[in-house]
Scaffold this motif. Structure first.
Motif, short mmCIF file in Angstrom:
data_model
loop_
_atom_site.label_atom_id
_atom_site.label_comp_id
_atom_site.label_asym_id
_atom_site.label_seq_id
_atom_site.Cartn_x
_atom_site.Cartn_y
_atom_site.Cartn_z
N GLU A 20 -7.67 -15.67 8.89
CA GLU A 20 -6.61 -14.78 9.35
C GLU A 20 -6.95 -13.34 8.97
N ASP A 21 -6.25 -12.41 9.63
CA ASP A 21 -6.36 -11.00 9.27
C ASP A 21 -5.60 -10.77 7.96
N SER A 22 -5.77 -9.59 7.38
CA SER A 22 -5.04 -9.23 6.16
C SER A 22 -3.53 -9.33 6.40
N ILE A 23 -2.81 -9.68 5.34
CA ILE A 23 -1.35 -9.81 5.44
C ILE A 23 -0.68 -8.77 4.54
N GLY A 24 0.61 -8.57 4.74
CA GLY A 24 1.34 -7.57 3.98
C GLY A 24 2.60 -8.10 3.33
N THR A 25 2.61 -9.38 3.01
CA THR A 25 3.79 -9.93 2.36
C THR A 25 3.79 -9.58 0.87
N LEU A 26 4.98 -9.46 0.33
CA LEU A 26 5.15 -9.12 -1.08
C LEU A 26 6.04 -10.18 -1.71
N TYR A 27 5.57 -10.80 -2.78
CA TYR A 27 6.34 -11.80 -3.51
C TYR A 27 6.45 -11.39 -4.97
N ILE A 28 7.55 -11.75 -5.59
CA ILE A 28 7.79 -11.41 -6.99
C ILE A 28 8.08 -12.70 -7.75
N LEU A 29 7.33 -12.94 -8.81
CA LEU A 29 7.54 -14.09 -9.68
C LEU A 29 8.33 -13.65 -10.89
N PRO A 44 3.55 -3.54 9.48
CA PRO A 44 2.30 -4.31 9.62
C PRO A 44 1.04 -3.46 9.56
N SER A 45 1.13 -2.17 9.84
CA SER A 45 -0.07 -1.32 9.76
C SER A 45 -0.52 -1.14 8.31
N GLN A 46 0.31 -1.53 7.34
CA GLN A 46 -0.02 -1.41 5.93
C GLN A 46 -0.54 -2.71 5.31
N ASN A 47 -0.76 -3.74 6.14
CA ASN A 47 -1.32 -4.99 5.62
C ASN A 47 -2.63 -4.69 4.90
N ARG A 48 -2.87 -5.41 3.79
CA ARG A 48 -4.04 -5.11 2.97
C ARG A 48 -4.66 -6.38 2.37
N SER A 49 -5.92 -6.27 2.09
CA SER A 49 -6.63 -7.24 1.25
C SER A 49 -7.67 -6.46 0.46
N GLN A 50 -8.11 -7.00 -0.64
CA GLN A 50 -9.14 -6.41 -1.50
C GLN A 50 -8.77 -5.01 -1.98
N ALA A 62 -0.23 0.31 -4.20
CA ALA A 62 -1.47 -0.35 -3.74
C ALA A 62 -2.32 0.72 -3.06
N TRP A 63 -3.62 0.70 -3.34
CA TRP A 63 -4.50 1.67 -2.70
C TRP A 63 -5.84 1.04 -2.43
N GLY A 64 -6.50 1.60 -1.43
CA GLY A 64 -7.82 1.12 -1.03
C GLY A 64 -7.73 -0.19 -0.29
N GLY A 65 -8.81 -0.89 -0.29
CA GLY A 65 -8.88 -2.20 0.37
C GLY A 65 -9.11 -2.09 1.87
N MET A 66 -8.86 -3.20 2.51
CA MET A 66 -9.08 -3.29 3.96
C MET A 66 -7.80 -3.67 4.64
#
Length: 66
Positions: A20-29, A44-50, A62-66
């Protein structure tokens, strides 16, 4: 993933599930209760990985990544 509130919460954001492409979900434990909740939706334009991430007060950054 980043710790918040002296480790009482852990914030998990984004990622790249297999195939899948990068996702942008946020979860809190909530660590004391081991209960997950979903955070607010993001554009959705802010979806990120790495990316790098941290928590500063009430702000998740969050900064950087893809």
């Amino acid at each position: 993933m980043a710790p918040a509130y002296d480790g009482a919460k852990m914030v998990l954001f984004g990622g790249n599930p297999p195939g899948e492409d990068s996702i942008g979900t946020l979860y809190i434990l909530d660590v004391p209760t081991m209960t997950w909740s979903q955070g607010p939706s993001i554009d959705p334009s802010q979806n990120r990985s790495q990316m790098a991430c941290t928590v500063n007060g009430d702000n998740f950054i969050a900064w950087g990544g893809m």
